[in-house]
Design a protein around this motif. Sequence first.
Motif, PDB file in Angstrom:
ATOM      1  N   VAL A  67     -16.362 -39.397 -54.865  1.00 11.04           N
ATOM      2  CA  VAL A  67     -15.804 -38.356 -56.256  1.00 11.04           C
ATOM      3  C   VAL A  67     -14.699 -39.138 -57.188  1.00 11.04           C
ATOM      4  O   VAL A  67     -14.871 -38.184 -58.320  1.00 11.04           O
ATOM      5  N   GLN A  68     -14.151 -40.032 -56.829  1.00 15.30           N
ATOM      6  CA  GLN A  68     -12.818 -41.054 -57.518  1.00 15.30           C
ATOM      7  C   GLN A  68     -14.257 -41.474 -59.225  1.00 15.30           C
ATOM      8  O   GLN A  68     -13.712 -41.321 -59.518  1.00 15.30           O
ATOM      9  N   GLN A  69     -15.064 -42.215 -58.168  1.00 21.77           N
ATOM     10  CA  GLN A  69     -15.641 -42.727 -59.534  1.00 21.77           C
ATOM     11  C   GLN A  69     -16.182 -41.696 -60.155  1.00 21.77           C
ATOM     12  O   GLN A  69     -16.674 -42.280 -61.895  1.00 21.77           O
ATOM     13  N   GLN A  70     -16.931 -40.669 -60.119  1.00 22.51           N
ATOM     14  CA  GLN A  70     -17.825 -39.864 -60.972  1.00 22.51           C
ATOM     15  C   GLN A  70     -16.359 -38.847 -61.997  1.00 22.51           C
ATOM     16  O   GLN A  70     -17.498 -38.240 -62.132  1.00 22.51           O
ATOM     17  N   GLY A  71     -15.436 -38.936 -61.575  1.00 19.32           N
ATOM     18  CA  GLY A  71     -14.577 -38.089 -62.124  1.00 19.32           C
ATOM     19  C   GLY A  71     -14.872 -36.934 -61.633  1.00 19.32           C
ATOM     20  O   GLY A  71     -14.106 -36.458 -63.057  1.00 19.32           O
ATOM     21  N   LEU A  72     -14.776 -36.883 -60.738  1.00 23.52           N
ATOM     22  CA  LEU A  72     -14.960 -35.045 -60.413  1.00 23.52           C
ATOM     23  C   LEU A  72     -13.182 -34.714 -59.892  1.00 23.52           C
ATOM     24  O   LEU A  72     -13.478 -34.058 -58.141  1.00 23.52           O
ATOM     25  N   GLU A  73     -12.680 -35.970 -59.330  1.00 21.18           N
ATOM     26  CA  GLU A  73     -10.634 -35.933 -58.875  1.00 21.18           C
ATOM     27  C   GLU A  73     -10.551 -34.492 -58.908  1.00 21.18           C
ATOM     28  O   GLU A  73      -9.807 -33.348 -57.406  1.00 21.18           O
ATOM     29  N   HIS A  74     -10.510 -33.509 -59.799  1.00 25.30           N
ATOM     30  CA  HIS A  74     -10.070 -32.428 -60.736  1.00 25.30           C
ATOM     31  C   HIS A  74     -10.475 -31.207 -60.241  1.00 25.30           C
ATOM     32  O   HIS A  74      -9.532 -29.768 -60.049  1.00 25.30           O
ATOM     33  N   VAL A  75     -11.590 -31.143 -59.659  1.00 22.93           N
ATOM     34  CA  VAL A  75     -11.991 -30.465 -59.312  1.00 22.93           C
ATOM     35  C   VAL A  75     -12.638 -30.228 -57.405  1.00 22.93           C
ATOM     36  O   VAL A  75     -13.741 -30.105 -57.098  1.00 22.93           O
ATOM     37  N   LYS A  76     -12.665 -31.225 -57.158  1.00 22.36           N
ATOM     38  CA  LYS A  76     -12.500 -32.547 -55.631  1.00 22.36           C
ATOM     39  C   LYS A  76     -12.605 -30.969 -54.697  1.00 22.36           C
ATOM     40  O   LYS A  76     -13.239 -30.598 -54.037  1.00 22.36           O
ATOM     41  N   ALA A  77     -12.001 -30.186 -54.531  1.00 24.91           N
ATOM     42  CA  ALA A  77     -11.230 -28.984 -53.574  1.00 24.91           C
ATOM     43  C   ALA A  77     -12.870 -27.850 -53.720  1.00 24.91           C
ATOM     44  O   ALA A  77     -13.320 -27.218 -52.773  1.00 24.91           O
ATOM     45  N   ASP A  78     -13.073 -27.994 -54.730  1.00 22.43           N
ATOM     46  CA  ASP A  78     -14.407 -27.018 -54.962  1.00 22.43           C
ATOM     47  C   ASP A  78     -15.755 -27.675 -54.196  1.00 22.43           C
ATOM     48  O   ASP A  78     -16.597 -26.403 -54.977  1.00 22.43           O
ATOM     49  N   LEU A  79     -15.562 -28.640 -53.839  1.00 22.20           N
ATOM     50  CA  LEU A  79     -17.081 -29.596 -53.855  1.00 22.20           C
ATOM     51  C   LEU A  79     -17.050 -29.298 -52.570  1.00 22.20           C
ATOM     52  O   LEU A  79     -16.292 -29.951 -51.655  1.00 22.20           O
TER      53      LEU A  79
END
Length: 771
Positions: free
Chosen positions: A205-217
């Motif tokens: 998640v961090q590698q692919q720039g999705l930290e800001h939507v992590k809670a939704d994954l």
Amino acid sequence: MKQRHFIVLLLFFWKLSAAQDIDLSPYDVVWESASRNASESMPCGGGDIGLNVWVENGDLLFYVARSGTFDENNTLLKLGRVRLRLFPNPLEGEIFQQVLKLEEGYVSISGKNKYGEVKVKVWVDVFSPVIHVEAVADSPVHAMATYENWRYRDRITKGKENNANTYKWAPPGEVRTRKDKVEFNRNAVLFYHRNSDSTVFDVTVQQQGLEHVKADLTNPLGELTFGGWMEGRGMEPAGIIDGKYMDTDFKGWQLKSTKASRKHEVRLYLHTDQASPIQLWKQDLLTLAETQRPAYEKAWERTRNWWRSFWSRSFIIVKPQNRDESDVEWQMGRNYQLFRYMLACNAYGTYPTKFNGGLFTYDPSYVDSSLRYTPDFRNWGGGTHTAQNQRLVYWPLLRSGDFDLMKPAFDFYNRLLNNAELRSKVYWGHGGASFTEQLENFGLPNPAEYGWKRPEDYDQGMEYNAWLEYQWDTVLEFCMMVLETYHYQGESIKEYLPLIESCLLFFDEHYQYLARRRGVRALDNEGHLIIYPGSAAETYKMAYNANSTIAALKTVLEGVLKLPSSDLNSQKREYFRAMLKKVPPLNTRTVTGYAMLAPAKLWERVNNTEVPQLYPVFPWGVYGLGRPGLDTAVNTYKYDPDAVKFRSHIGWKQDNIFAARLGLTAEAVRLNRLKLKNSGRRFPAFWGPGFDWTPDHNWGGAGMIGLQEMLLQTDGEKIYVLPAWPMNREVEFKLHAPQHTTVYGRVKEGRLVQLEVLPASRAKDVVIVKQ
């Protein structure tokens, strides 16, 4: 090509029982000597559990695997190894036999020497995660059951060993397989692996720039706990031992019988869940044991009946009256059944059956002597889903009527739909589900394939990988399988329609998005999508209008539009009709004077050895018997330089399927003989490693499809019987077709001597193809 005659069927009906009474015992695998090691093991399983069973130096051993047991690194961990030894031991010495009893789905082992005689039955409950081992001797013996675990300590994985997990060749730091918890509890062994909160999911998640939507994954790995409880009737703890098997040290927790007895039973109860806290997981496991312990007789009866019902669904028996194990064509029929058995061992798993070994991998140095790793190793990842390979495991289940076995694959994609849609929204601001090739079980691209060293301005939604860039279309094969289950069964597929719709929406919106980034117009002069950049499988890269993608979109859209109004409202129907008009036509070209299908309109380079120019033949069925342009497809098979150069039977190669679909009987026979002959290992259906691993499940799946297509093909309402079968080979078969249809046939002495089609209303649609 040869002149063909299509003869409308004259139907003769027999009683249904005549077509169902099939004896599978000639296909039972019988060994008259013990095995040398784990590579000579025999598969056994049920539900979602697979065992590798063998007898070595008088000890009965089996590895335990279960669908969905992924650790923090996304390695598909085995649950351990079990060893049973008797004292005195009738399995050592004079007379020995081990048999896979296909009809009832269990392994039977017997031994006899001067100490007496023993019979052992190993089976797995199809409906509850319970493993049963029962030993009955003719005189009292003692028994020692040992649970063996090589993860009694942390293990650092280095180099190629990381090919078994998500990090593969590019770990961002030290990779460590965390130790299990194993202890005596009461008179049993409790064992489990519990993932921490931090897993490869978080790294990706961090590698692919999705930290800001992590809670939704969706995160299937955090705090996932899997393990079990081993107990033996009349057994108590007898200490912990150290040992080494092949390349791997282990500890063993021993249970020993308190007295000699003629009968001994060992059971393993397995449990997998993301339950928190751990006490809740333990309680659920103990509850499972307490409820299933007294239900033995009922469990065995239900399991045996399930297997019998499973075998009655369909079969292919080649040369049924001529059991000759040295005959390659007899082997084709037997190995078809053996591989179907292996697939059925994961009928009810949470995850799809892995193409690279399924549930039946073993110590890797028996596959490649340079890979001296633990039994958890398999090449090409544990939690990584390679759809280009996985599809071949699932396509044959339509013809075999094993629709329930397809559900784990469909549910896998359904669970990940939210994550795939978030990718499209975050990276490109449009709708649709972006499923990449080399997909993790949490719906994001494999981080090694995504790339750690990427240009700063490179598209964040893209894999920075020469083989995988712009390869989005593999999910469409699974969408089509869902649609086909509707056409075969007629049952509602509403739960999967959002998945199919979203996958189609992605192509419509993404390629218009890319076109607008290049220029003013989103479509070409004919109003078609400009599918560029694209990819024709992993082979023809930076492709413009790849035929594999065009055929996929056309066929899936047509399948959606055939759905009833109860499943597809008028607004959606109108949208998909409009989208179908935007799909560009398939590309053809002329090579050495022959008109043939092209891989794409244009492409920049060739990376692999697939033949996507023939994907309009299989899986998409745009070309084939009874359809326009058959000669063009045959020319492609015979004269396309790459198609000829890449031809093979190994692994995921599907030339055997192309040949059958095109009615090239001699080629279909040649390639299916190579594909389905004995593996060269003790268990005949442990093929591989091919391009992947052993047992190679996409090898077996492609073999199943090829054999099925020689016997039965469909095109809309039409059912073609014996489209590529050599009439001088005896065969008996029962296969499925759309509209709740089954076709039973028997070829003997050069002619079709028996044919039964149910329901009878489908008789008008049947065509017998004669050479």
